[in-house]
Each structure stands twice: as C-alpha cells, then as structure tokens.
Design an enzyme around this catalytic site. Sequence first.
Site, PDB file in Angstrom:
ATOM      1  N   LYS A   1       0.828  -1.207   0.000  1.00  0.00           N
ATOM      2  CA  LYS A   1       0.000   0.000   0.000  1.00  0.00           C
ATOM      3  C   LYS A   1       0.867   1.264   0.000  1.00  0.00           C
ATOM      4  O   LYS A   1       0.668   2.166  -0.810  1.00  0.00           O
ATOM      5  CB  LYS A   1      -0.961  -0.014   1.204  1.00  0.00           C
ATOM      6  CG  LYS A   1      -1.916  -1.199   1.169  1.00  0.00           C
ATOM      7  CD  LYS A   1      -2.928  -1.185   2.295  1.00  0.00           C
ATOM      8  CE  LYS A   1      -2.348  -1.512   3.662  1.00  0.00           C
ATOM      9  NZ  LYS A   1      -1.813  -2.905   3.739  1.00  0.00           N
ATOM     10  N   THR A   2       1.831   1.313   0.912  1.00  0.00           N
ATOM     11  CA  THR A   2       2.727   2.479   0.967  1.00  0.00           C
ATOM     12  C   THR A   2       3.473   2.634  -0.355  1.00  0.00           C
ATOM     13  O   THR A   2       3.649   3.742  -0.874  1.00  0.00           O
ATOM     14  CB  THR A   2       3.757   2.311   2.108  1.00  0.00           C
ATOM     15  OG1 THR A   2       3.063   1.893   3.281  1.00  0.00           O
ATOM     16  CG2 THR A   2       4.491   3.606   2.381  1.00  0.00           C
TER      17      THR A   2
ATOM     18  N   ASP B   1      -1.526   6.123   6.782  1.00  0.00           N
ATOM     19  CA  ASP B   1      -1.669   4.708   7.103  1.00  0.00           C
ATOM     20  C   ASP B   1      -2.624   4.561   8.298  1.00  0.00           C
ATOM     21  O   ASP B   1      -2.790   5.501   9.073  1.00  0.00           O
ATOM     22  CB  ASP B   1      -0.284   4.133   7.461  1.00  0.00           C
ATOM     23  CG  ASP B   1      -0.215   2.627   7.206  1.00  0.00           C
ATOM     24  OD1 ASP B   1      -1.217   2.049   6.746  1.00  0.00           O
ATOM     25  OD2 ASP B   1       0.849   2.046   7.459  1.00  0.00           O
TER      26      ASP B   1
ATOM     27  N   THR C   1      -6.129  -1.654   7.286  1.00  0.00           N
ATOM     28  CA  THR C   1      -6.255  -3.101   7.318  1.00  0.00           C
ATOM     29  C   THR C   1      -7.716  -3.480   7.617  1.00  0.00           C
ATOM     30  O   THR C   1      -8.084  -4.643   7.543  1.00  0.00           O
ATOM     31  CB  THR C   1      -5.375  -3.684   8.440  1.00  0.00           C
ATOM     32  OG1 THR C   1      -5.586  -2.899   9.617  1.00  0.00           O
ATOM     33  CG2 THR C   1      -3.914  -3.622   8.068  1.00  0.00           C
TER      34      THR C   1
ATOM     35  N   ARG D   1       6.306  -8.239   1.730  1.00  0.00           N
ATOM     36  CA  ARG D   1       7.216  -7.871   2.821  1.00  0.00           C
ATOM     37  C   ARG D   1       7.810  -9.118   3.453  1.00  0.00           C
ATOM     38  O   ARG D   1       8.997  -9.168   3.783  1.00  0.00           O
ATOM     39  CB  ARG D   1       6.504  -7.029   3.881  1.00  0.00           C
ATOM     40  CG  ARG D   1       7.428  -6.702   5.067  1.00  0.00           C
ATOM     41  CD  ARG D   1       6.793  -5.809   6.099  1.00  0.00           C
ATOM     42  NE  ARG D   1       6.564  -4.483   5.576  1.00  0.00           N
ATOM     43  CZ  ARG D   1       5.466  -3.778   5.794  1.00  0.00           C
ATOM     44  NH1 ARG D   1       4.495  -4.280   6.514  1.00  0.00           N
ATOM     45  NH2 ARG D   1       5.354  -2.575   5.293  1.00  0.00           N
TER      46      ARG D   1
HETATM   47  P1  ADP Z   1       2.055  -1.933   3.176  1.00  0.00           P
HETATM   48  O1  ADP Z   1       2.083  -0.442   3.077  1.00  0.00           O
HETATM   49  O2  ADP Z   1       0.859  -2.538   2.507  1.00  0.00           O
HETATM   50  O3  ADP Z   1       2.235  -2.457   4.575  1.00  0.00           O
HETATM   51  P2  ADP Z   1       4.566  -1.763   1.698  1.00  0.00           P
HETATM   52  O4  ADP Z   1       4.125  -0.919   0.558  1.00  0.00           O
HETATM   53  O5  ADP Z   1       5.352  -1.092   2.766  1.00  0.00           O
HETATM   54  O6  ADP Z   1       3.299  -2.521   2.340  1.00  0.00           O
HETATM   55  O7  ADP Z   1       5.379  -3.009   1.088  1.00  0.00           O
HETATM   56  C1  ADP Z   1       6.251  -3.795   1.870  1.00  0.00           C
HETATM   57  C2  ADP Z   1       7.479  -4.185   1.082  1.00  0.00           C
HETATM   58  O8  ADP Z   1       7.115  -5.163   0.126  1.00  0.00           O
HETATM   59  C3  ADP Z   1       8.113  -3.028   0.295  1.00  0.00           C
HETATM   60  O9  ADP Z   1       9.343  -2.687   0.837  1.00  0.00           O
HETATM   61  C4  ADP Z   1       8.333  -3.553  -1.101  1.00  0.00           C
HETATM   62  O10 ADP Z   1       9.715  -3.757  -1.316  1.00  0.00           O
HETATM   63  C5  ADP Z   1       7.651  -4.878  -1.157  1.00  0.00           C
HETATM   64  N1  ADP Z   1       6.550  -4.858  -2.131  1.00  0.00           N
HETATM   65  C6  ADP Z   1       5.256  -4.569  -1.874  1.00  0.00           C
HETATM   66  N2  ADP Z   1       4.504  -4.705  -2.975  1.00  0.00           N
HETATM   67  C7  ADP Z   1       5.326  -5.096  -3.956  1.00  0.00           C
HETATM   68  C8  ADP Z   1       5.118  -5.417  -5.342  1.00  0.00           C
HETATM   69  N3  ADP Z   1       3.909  -5.381  -5.911  1.00  0.00           N
HETATM   70  N4  ADP Z   1       6.207  -5.771  -6.072  1.00  0.00           N
HETATM   71  C9  ADP Z   1       7.427  -5.840  -5.498  1.00  0.00           C
HETATM   72  N5  ADP Z   1       7.673  -5.564  -4.199  1.00  0.00           N
HETATM   73  C10 ADP Z   1       6.651  -5.190  -3.424  1.00  0.00           C
END
Ligand code: ADP
Length: 328
Positions: A64-65, A109, A158, A217
């Site tokens: 998401k981030t 977030d 979430t 992640r």
């Molecule tokens: P969230 O915000 O949903 O908790 P993040 O955006 O921080 O998740 O993603 C976590 C990690 O996973 C990031 O550091 C990234 O490297 C990896 N990641 C997430 N989505 C992808 C994707 N579609 N392709 C490659 N790597 C991804």
Amino acid sequence: TILQPQVESGVESQQEESLRPQNLAEYIGQKDLKQLLEIGIQAAQSRGESLDHLLLYGPPGLGKTTIALIIAREMGVNCKITAAPALERPRDIMGLLVNMAPGDVLFIDEIHRLARMSEELLYSAMEDFRIDLTVGKGTSAKTRTIPLSKFTLVGATTKVGALTSPLRDRFGLIQRLRFYEVDELSTIVSRTAGILQTQVTSDGAEEIARRARGTPRIVNRLLKRVRDYAQVTGYPQIDSTVATEALELLQVDPMGLDWTDRLLLSTMINQFNSRPVGLEALAASTGEDAQTIEEVYEPYLLQIGYLQRTPRGRIPTPQAKQHLGLED
Ligand code: ADP
C-alpha cells in the site's frame, strides 16, 4: 521473533526502502489496481489535475505504501507519509495539509484510527480543498477558512469496515490489495535477490515464495534470512535445499505458518475444542495482542481455509487440524 510482521528494526526498515519498486512497471502483481492507476494517472496528467483520492485496504505488507510512493513519482510530485496515530491533535493534520504543494500526495496509514476531530478536518480538505476553522466561543465565534492546494489523499487500512461512511465516501477509488500468488512472489524474490546481489535458483525462489503467506514484505524478509544462512553455511547459491533448511530452522513451515500461527490454531483446537472462540478469549489464552491477531494473522489463515469466522466466533477447520497433525 524476526518473522513477526509488526516487529521491525531500524536497519531492516531502511533496507526495505531500497527494495521498493520505483514505478508501476516494476510493481509486481495487483493487475487490476495497476490498470486503474495507469488510466487514472494518465487522465489526470492530461487534464493537468491531481489524482482522485484513493483508499487502499488489505493486510500489512501487501504494497500500500509503495503504491502511494509510485503515484507521486509517476505524477512528478512529493509524497508525505504519515499514520493516523501521529495525527492525534487537529493541528498535526492541519500542519501537513497547509504545507502541501499542488498535486502532492499525502499517505495516511491506519486511517481507520483517525481521531474524530482530525477526521472532520479532512472532510472539507478532501472535498473542497479548504479547512474551516471555528475561532472563539459562543456568540463571538467566527469561522475562518484556509485554502489548500489540490492534493491526493491515499488512505490505507487493514480494516475497511472500521471507516466511517462520511470518510469512505470521499474517496474516488476504493481498492483492495490481494494476497500474491506464488509465481508473483517468486518474481519478487528474484528481483530482490538481484538488488541484494545474491544468487537464487528458480526452485529456491519458489520455495521461499511458497512460505511467504502471500505477502511481499514477508518474502523479502525470508529471503534475507535464507541469505544469511547460505552465507554462514557456505552455500554458493540459494536453491530449494538451502531454502528449506533455513526456513525449517526459522520454524516457518511449508504452508508459511510461523510459530504464532501454529499457536493460535492449536489453542483453538486443544483448549477450545474447536468450538467458536471470541477474539479476546483467544488473545488472552495465547498472550498475543487482539488487534495483531485480527489484522496480521487471521487474514492469511482465512485465505488458506484454516480458519472460519462465524457469528459466534472463529473456528479452526479440518484442514488446519490435518496440517498440525491434530486430527481426532
Ligand atoms: P504496506 O504499506 O501494505 O504495509 P509496503 O508498501 O510497505 O506494504 O510493502 C512492503 C514491502 O514489500 C516493500 O518494501 C516492497 O519492497 C515490497 N513490495 C510490496 N509490494 C510489492 C510489489 N507489488 N512488487 C514488489 N515488491 C513489493
């Protein structure tokens, strides 16, 4: 405890930054979402406007981030990242909003946890790009309006059900992020291995991917631990044998369940005799935090059919019993 998603050391999260995809083409999976964003970004750019507000929901670690950062990069603007608990007082969120440049992206977030006053400020900010403030009290109270630049809010949660409807209704696009398929996660392993300059065979990548609970992640984190293991034991590359050995040592089983997952399931089976159990009771019996169980552990157990939610509580399924070898 390295594997618990909520525990994150500074070094680990810094490294995570370097692994983030930088543009939509590098972002693996989530086809529908990517397509919608491509269209949205192109349309907004050709009209010279900011992108509509976007709400992303789904378990932690699904990207998401990363989406918020990619949108900002593709639009050529800045992205500010914050989380609802940091916006306790209305002036925290005001400070952020008044400093946004035209088109900027604001990522919030855990947006379902916004304090009420802060959330109410967001309504007019999102809809009319202004903040209405009441100054003074009683009959001498006046309303002051502060104009804002047009910005894009990317909210992440979430728990989409916990959002109030006035907030939810102000997002132009609401999208769920899905758990990733094994082949998508394998691709992420190969990409990350390239960045970390580690050799991984395709079998090795797949072994790690299968145990990563559908989550980028986690797949990146497992890869780093397997890399440590390969380095220390003197393996020149990561193949499925090394991956399996390392992940067994980390107590990540072939379904990707870790120690806590297995504790949750075995408690439901043994202590509650597989009868429906409430979240609080489960938290108390296992010593895990209720919110973490609900938002981090349960979604994947539900996804793979090891857990069911009924109106009277959660129950483990026969598949869970079989997996743990606890069939009656
Ligand atoms: P969230 O915000 O949903 O908790 P993040 O955006 O921080 O998740 O993603 C976590 C990690 O996973 C990031 O550091 C990234 O490297 C990896 N990641 C997430 N989505 C992808 C994707 N579609 N392709 C490659 N790597 C991804």
